[in-house]
Enzyme design. Sequence first.
Site, mmCIF file in Angstrom:
data_model
loop_
_atom_site.group_PDB
_atom_site.id
_atom_site.type_symbol
_atom_site.label_atom_id
_atom_site.label_comp_id
_atom_site.label_asym_id
_atom_site.label_seq_id
_atom_site.Cartn_x
_atom_site.Cartn_y
_atom_site.Cartn_z
ATOM 1 N N HIS A 26 0.801 -1.239 0.000
ATOM 2 C CA HIS A 26 0.000 0.000 0.000
ATOM 3 C C HIS A 26 0.826 1.279 0.000
ATOM 4 C CE1 HIS A 26 -3.065 -2.650 2.378
ATOM 5 N NE2 HIS A 26 -3.158 -2.855 1.088
ATOM 6 N N ASP A 31 -0.890 3.596 5.351
ATOM 7 C CA ASP A 31 -1.165 2.809 6.562
ATOM 8 C C ASP A 31 -0.353 3.209 7.786
ATOM 9 O OD1 ASP A 31 -2.936 1.193 5.172
ATOM 10 O OD2 ASP A 31 -1.446 -0.340 4.719
ATOM 11 N N TRP A 140 -2.587 -16.572 0.295
ATOM 12 C CA TRP A 140 -3.554 -15.484 0.448
ATOM 13 C C TRP A 140 -4.397 -15.583 -0.818
ATOM 14 C CZ3 TRP A 140 0.362 -15.570 3.512
ATOM 15 C CH2 TRP A 140 0.770 -14.539 4.353
ATOM 16 N N TYR A 142 -7.220 -13.804 -2.744
ATOM 17 C CA TYR A 142 -8.079 -12.632 -2.789
ATOM 18 C C TYR A 142 -8.703 -12.513 -4.179
ATOM 19 C CZ TYR A 142 -5.760 -10.989 1.542
ATOM 20 O OH TYR A 142 -5.283 -10.866 2.829
ATOM 21 N N LYS A 173 -5.521 -17.809 3.567
ATOM 22 C CA LYS A 173 -5.942 -16.567 4.216
ATOM 23 C C LYS A 173 -7.001 -15.971 3.305
ATOM 24 C CE LYS A 173 -3.840 -12.317 5.798
ATOM 25 N NZ LYS A 173 -2.649 -11.470 5.697
ATOM 26 N N ILE A 174 -8.206 -15.849 3.819
ATOM 27 C CA ILE A 174 -9.322 -15.359 3.000
ATOM 28 C C ILE A 174 -10.079 -14.267 3.744
ATOM 29 C CG2 ILE A 174 -9.655 -17.449 1.601
ATOM 30 C CD1 ILE A 174 -11.817 -18.360 3.546
ATOM 31 N N LYS A 175 -10.840 -13.496 2.979
ATOM 32 C CA LYS A 175 -11.624 -12.417 3.607
ATOM 33 C C LYS A 175 -12.866 -12.973 4.281
ATOM 34 C CE LYS A 175 -9.763 -8.801 0.983
ATOM 35 N NZ LYS A 175 -9.713 -7.410 0.813
ATOM 36 N N SER A 198 -8.640 -12.893 7.099
ATOM 37 C CA SER A 198 -7.763 -11.752 6.854
ATOM 38 C C SER A 198 -8.324 -10.525 7.570
ATOM 39 C CB SER A 198 -7.720 -11.526 5.346
ATOM 40 O OG SER A 198 -7.006 -10.380 5.061
ATOM 41 N N GLY A 199 -7.446 -9.753 8.217
ATOM 42 C CA GLY A 199 -7.924 -8.658 9.071
ATOM 43 C C GLY A 199 -8.645 -7.536 8.349
ATOM 44 N N ARG A 228 -3.338 -4.313 10.250
ATOM 45 C CA ARG A 228 -3.732 -2.943 10.589
ATOM 46 C C ARG A 228 -4.598 -2.846 11.830
ATOM 47 N NH1 ARG A 228 -5.672 -1.934 4.545
ATOM 48 N NH2 ARG A 228 -5.811 -4.210 4.677
#
Length: 262
Positions: A26, A31, A140, A142, A173-175, A198-199, A228
């Site tokens: 990012h 962030d 991950w 996404y 790792k997924i949403k 995922s956070g 975050r």
Amino acid sequence: MSNDRMSPFLTKGRSILLAYDQGLEHGPSKDFDDRNVDPQFVMDLAVGGHFNGVILQKGIAERFYNGEVPLIVKVNGKSSLPTGEPISRQVCSVEHAVSLGARGVGYTIYLGSSFEHEMLAEFGRIQEEAHRSGVAAIAWIYPRGSSVQNDTSREIVSYAARVGLELGADAIKIKYTGDQMSFSWAVKAASGVRTFMSGGPKAASDEAFLSQVEGAIAAGATGLAVGRNVWQHKQPLLITEKLREIIFEAPKTFAASMAAPS
Ligand code: FBP
């Protein structure tokens, strides 16, 4: 499960991982503040918060990793500057990650991107190399790109989970889908692949974030990979403690086995 490559990252089958690869993903101004721009601050949090693992790009691992918390090196990455369909390519070899002390390697696949074939093929090679080296391959996954309308729908998140299973990931790792029942279908689609929520961006309130984590754990997730929502928090160790209570003290659930497609 014997011979579980994720075992370095587990406490009684559950886990909380601290992600700190957002500087590449990012850029620093989006962030970071004066405090969390310093990798040492986050490394100290990983230790002080008793995280089961810390996730770093190789450059941060080379300079700051001290061996106190199990390491996952992200082996691909991209910046946020290019426009168009997302693609993230390998930037670190499995061999180098292992030489830095990694017990796992992480790789992001943008499922649905018109470049997904490149990432699927690259992860396929990395998974085999990781397993030859005896370390976990963590995906991950996404869904992203112009073909993806809603990246947190039950259908698309469970598709992401299934892709992780079929590609041989040790963990995914997924949403979060937004509710326990739909997330439990994603956990079930992963069929035993350890599933991490995922956070995401800092939530509007602690309560909002904690209730998402409660839903994911009740749905059968192994745990949380968070960045975050911890290191942007005014009291990172306090929120970590609350997260730990949910992750490690929630009873084992069978919700995932109840979530048949409607
Ligand atoms: P967060 O908890 O901060 O969301 O970290 C999880 C993570 O997957 C990081 O590993 C990664 O840098 C970031 O999210 C990617 O976010 P985006 O959704 O913008 O691609």
